[in-house]
Design a protein around this motif. Structure first.
Motif, PDB file in Angstrom:
ATOM      1  N   MET A   1       1.410  -1.386   0.228  1.00  0.00           N
ATOM      2  CA  MET A   1       0.181  -0.218  -0.265  1.00  0.00           C
ATOM      3  C   MET A   1       0.860   1.165  -0.433  1.00  0.00           C
ATOM      4  SD  MET A   1      -2.818   0.755   2.619  1.00  0.00           S
ATOM      5  CE  MET A   1      -3.821  -0.175   2.246  1.00  0.00           C
ATOM      6  N   SER A   2       0.484   2.006  -0.750  1.00  0.00           N
ATOM      7  CA  SER A   2       1.763   3.524  -0.998  1.00  0.00           C
ATOM      8  C   SER A   2       0.932   4.063   0.060  1.00  0.00           C
ATOM      9  CB  SER A   2       1.292   3.498  -2.496  1.00  0.00           C
ATOM     10  OG  SER A   2       0.081   4.058  -2.505  1.00  0.00           O
ATOM     11  N   ILE A   3       1.831   5.395   0.136  1.00  0.00           N
ATOM     12  CA  ILE A   3       1.296   6.713   1.128  1.00  0.00           C
ATOM     13  C   ILE A   3       0.324   7.165   0.363  1.00  0.00           C
ATOM     14  CG2 ILE A   3       2.120   8.891   1.709  1.00  0.00           C
ATOM     15  CD1 ILE A   3       3.729   6.254   3.351  1.00  0.00           C
ATOM     16  N   GLY A   4       0.461   7.120  -1.070  1.00  0.00           N
ATOM     17  CA  GLY A   4      -0.797   7.973  -1.539  1.00  0.00           C
ATOM     18  C   GLY A   4      -2.158   7.322  -1.904  1.00  0.00           C
ATOM     19  N   SER A   5      -2.140   6.003  -1.822  1.00  0.00           N
ATOM     20  CA  SER A   5      -3.557   5.464  -1.701  1.00  0.00           C
ATOM     21  C   SER A   5      -3.749   5.046   0.541  1.00  0.00           C
ATOM     22  CB  SER A   5      -2.897   3.987  -2.061  1.00  0.00           C
ATOM     23  OG  SER A   5      -2.726   3.250  -1.109  1.00  0.00           O
ATOM     24  N   ILE A   6      -2.673   5.611   1.858  1.00  0.00           N
ATOM     25  CA  ILE A   6      -3.088   5.735   2.487  1.00  0.00           C
ATOM     26  C   ILE A   6      -3.966   7.565   2.579  1.00  0.00           C
ATOM     27  CG2 ILE A   6      -1.804   5.869   4.754  1.00  0.00           C
ATOM     28  CD1 ILE A   6      -0.840   3.802   4.188  1.00  0.00           C
ATOM     29  N   VAL A  94     -13.442  -0.172  12.370  1.00  0.00           N
ATOM     30  CA  VAL A  94     -12.094   0.398  11.298  1.00  0.00           C
ATOM     31  C   VAL A  94     -10.817   0.804  11.804  1.00  0.00           C
ATOM     32  CG1 VAL A  94     -12.198   3.155  11.993  1.00  0.00           C
ATOM     33  CG2 VAL A  94     -14.215   2.435  10.865  1.00  0.00           C
ATOM     34  N   ARG A  95     -11.127   0.508  13.899  1.00  0.00           N
ATOM     35  CA  ARG A  95     -10.072   0.496  14.277  1.00  0.00           C
ATOM     36  C   ARG A  95      -9.687  -0.888  14.026  1.00  0.00           C
ATOM     37  NH1 ARG A  95      -9.897  -3.717  19.491  1.00  0.00           N
ATOM     38  NH2 ARG A  95     -10.562  -4.430  17.718  1.00  0.00           N
ATOM     39  N   ASN A  96      -9.810  -1.982  13.256  1.00  0.00           N
ATOM     40  CA  ASN A  96      -8.882  -3.134  12.927  1.00  0.00           C
ATOM     41  C   ASN A  96      -8.482  -2.894  12.035  1.00  0.00           C
ATOM     42  OD1 ASN A  96      -9.958  -5.101  14.672  1.00  0.00           O
ATOM     43  ND2 ASN A  96     -11.618  -5.640  13.668  1.00  0.00           N
ATOM     44  N   LYS A  97      -9.461  -1.972  10.540  1.00  0.00           N
ATOM     45  CA  LYS A  97      -8.300  -1.493   9.482  1.00  0.00           C
ATOM     46  C   LYS A  97      -7.339  -0.685   9.725  1.00  0.00           C
ATOM     47  CE  LYS A  97     -10.853  -4.135   6.424  1.00  0.00           C
ATOM     48  NZ  LYS A  97     -10.548  -4.783   5.489  1.00  0.00           N
ATOM     49  N   PHE A  98      -7.620   0.161  10.479  1.00  0.00           N
ATOM     50  CA  PHE A  98      -6.082   0.685  11.158  1.00  0.00           C
ATOM     51  C   PHE A  98      -5.087   0.703  11.427  1.00  0.00           C
ATOM     52  CE2 PHE A  98      -8.644   4.913  10.799  1.00  0.00           C
ATOM     53  CZ  PHE A  98      -8.236   5.906  10.187  1.00  0.00           C
ATOM     54  N   MET A  99      -5.354  -0.858  12.272  1.00  0.00           N
ATOM     55  CA  MET A  99      -4.334  -1.638  12.802  1.00  0.00           C
ATOM     56  C   MET A  99      -4.008  -2.498  11.736  1.00  0.00           C
ATOM     57  SD  MET A  99      -3.881  -1.058  16.173  1.00  0.00           S
ATOM     58  CE  MET A  99      -2.979  -2.076  16.107  1.00  0.00           C
ATOM     59  N   GLU A 100      -4.456  -2.806  11.203  1.00  0.00           N
ATOM     60  CA  GLU A 100      -4.107  -3.309   9.624  1.00  0.00           C
ATOM     61  C   GLU A 100      -3.052  -2.706   8.866  1.00  0.00           C
ATOM     62  OE1 GLU A 100      -6.634  -5.519   7.085  1.00  0.00           O
ATOM     63  OE2 GLU A 100      -7.942  -6.359   9.044  1.00  0.00           O
ATOM     64  N   ALA A 101      -2.854  -1.802   8.730  1.00  0.00           N
ATOM     65  CA  ALA A 101      -2.829  -1.123   7.558  1.00  0.00           C
ATOM     66  C   ALA A 101      -1.040   0.033   8.877  1.00  0.00           C
ATOM     67  CB  ALA A 101      -3.094   0.727   7.718  1.00  0.00           C
ATOM     68  N   TYR A 102      -1.376  -0.033  10.450  1.00  0.00           N
ATOM     69  CA  TYR A 102      -0.508   0.076  10.871  1.00  0.00           C
ATOM     70  C   TYR A 102       0.291  -0.587  10.912  1.00  0.00           C
ATOM     71  CZ  TYR A 102       2.368   1.375  14.910  1.00  0.00           C
ATOM     72  OH  TYR A 102       3.744   1.721  15.910  1.00  0.00           O
ATOM     73  N   LYS A 103       0.612  -1.764  10.558  1.00  0.00           N
ATOM     74  CA  LYS A 103       0.651  -3.203  10.984  1.00  0.00           C
ATOM     75  C   LYS A 103       1.812  -3.550   9.435  1.00  0.00           C
ATOM     76  CE  LYS A 103      -1.663  -5.744  14.418  1.00  0.00           C
ATOM     77  NZ  LYS A 103      -2.523  -7.229  14.588  1.00  0.00           N
ATOM     78  N   GLU A 104       0.669  -2.975   8.284  1.00  0.00           N
ATOM     79  CA  GLU A 104       1.483  -3.151   7.656  1.00  0.00           C
ATOM     80  C   GLU A 104       2.778  -1.926   7.192  1.00  0.00           C
ATOM     81  OE1 GLU A 104       0.601  -2.801   2.513  1.00  0.00           O
ATOM     82  OE2 GLU A 104      -0.829  -3.428   4.327  1.00  0.00           O
TER      83      GLU A 104
END
Length: 110
Positions: A1-6, A94-104
Motif C-alpha cells: 500500500m502506497s502513501i498516496g493510497s493511504i 475501523v479500528r481493525n483496518k487501522f491496525m492492519e494498515a499500521y502493521k503494514e
C-alpha cells in the motif's frame, strides 16, 4: 500500500465520517500538514463519544422500558439498541483496518 493510497483512504474516511456523524468542517476544510494529527485525533474522539452516547441512550431507554415506563415503545427501544450495536461494530471494524494498515506500514523497509 502506497502513501498516496493511504492518504486517499484517510480522505474518504473523513468524508464518510463527516457525512455519517454530522461533523461539520472536516470534509470541506483543508487540513494543514502539521495539524493532521490533531484533526484526526479530534475526529476519532468525536466518533467514539458519539458511539458512547448512542450506547448510553439505548441502555437508558431499555432500562426505562423494563421498569414499565410508557415513555418508549418496544420498537423505539429496539431501534436505539440496534443503532448502538451497529455503531460499535463499525468502530471496531475501523479500528481493525487501522491496525492492519499500521502493521503494514511498520513492515515496510526504508
Amino acid at each position: 500500500m502506497s502513501i498516496g493510497s493511504i492518504d486517499q483512504m484517510t480522505a474518504q474516511m473523513r468524508l464518510m465520517a463527516a457525512q455519517a456523524g454530522g461533523v461539520q468542517g472536516l470534509a470541506s476544510e483543508p487540513v494543514a500538514p502539521g495539524n493532521q494529527t490533531s484533526a484526526f485525533g479530534e475526529m476519532l474522539k468525536n466518533s467514539i463519544d458519539k458511539v458512547n452516547e448512542l450506547q448510553g441512550t439505548g441502555n437508558a431507554m431499555a432500562k426505562a422500558f423494563e421498569l414499565g415506563s410508557e415513555e418508549y415503545s418496544l420498537a423505539e427501544v429496539m431501534i436505539a439498541k440496534q443503532k448502538a450495536s451497529v455503531a460499535m461494530q463499525a468502530t471496531v471494524q475501523v479500528r481493525n483496518k487501522f491496525m492492519e494498515a499500521y502493521k503494514e506500514v511498520m513492515r515496510m523497509s526504508l
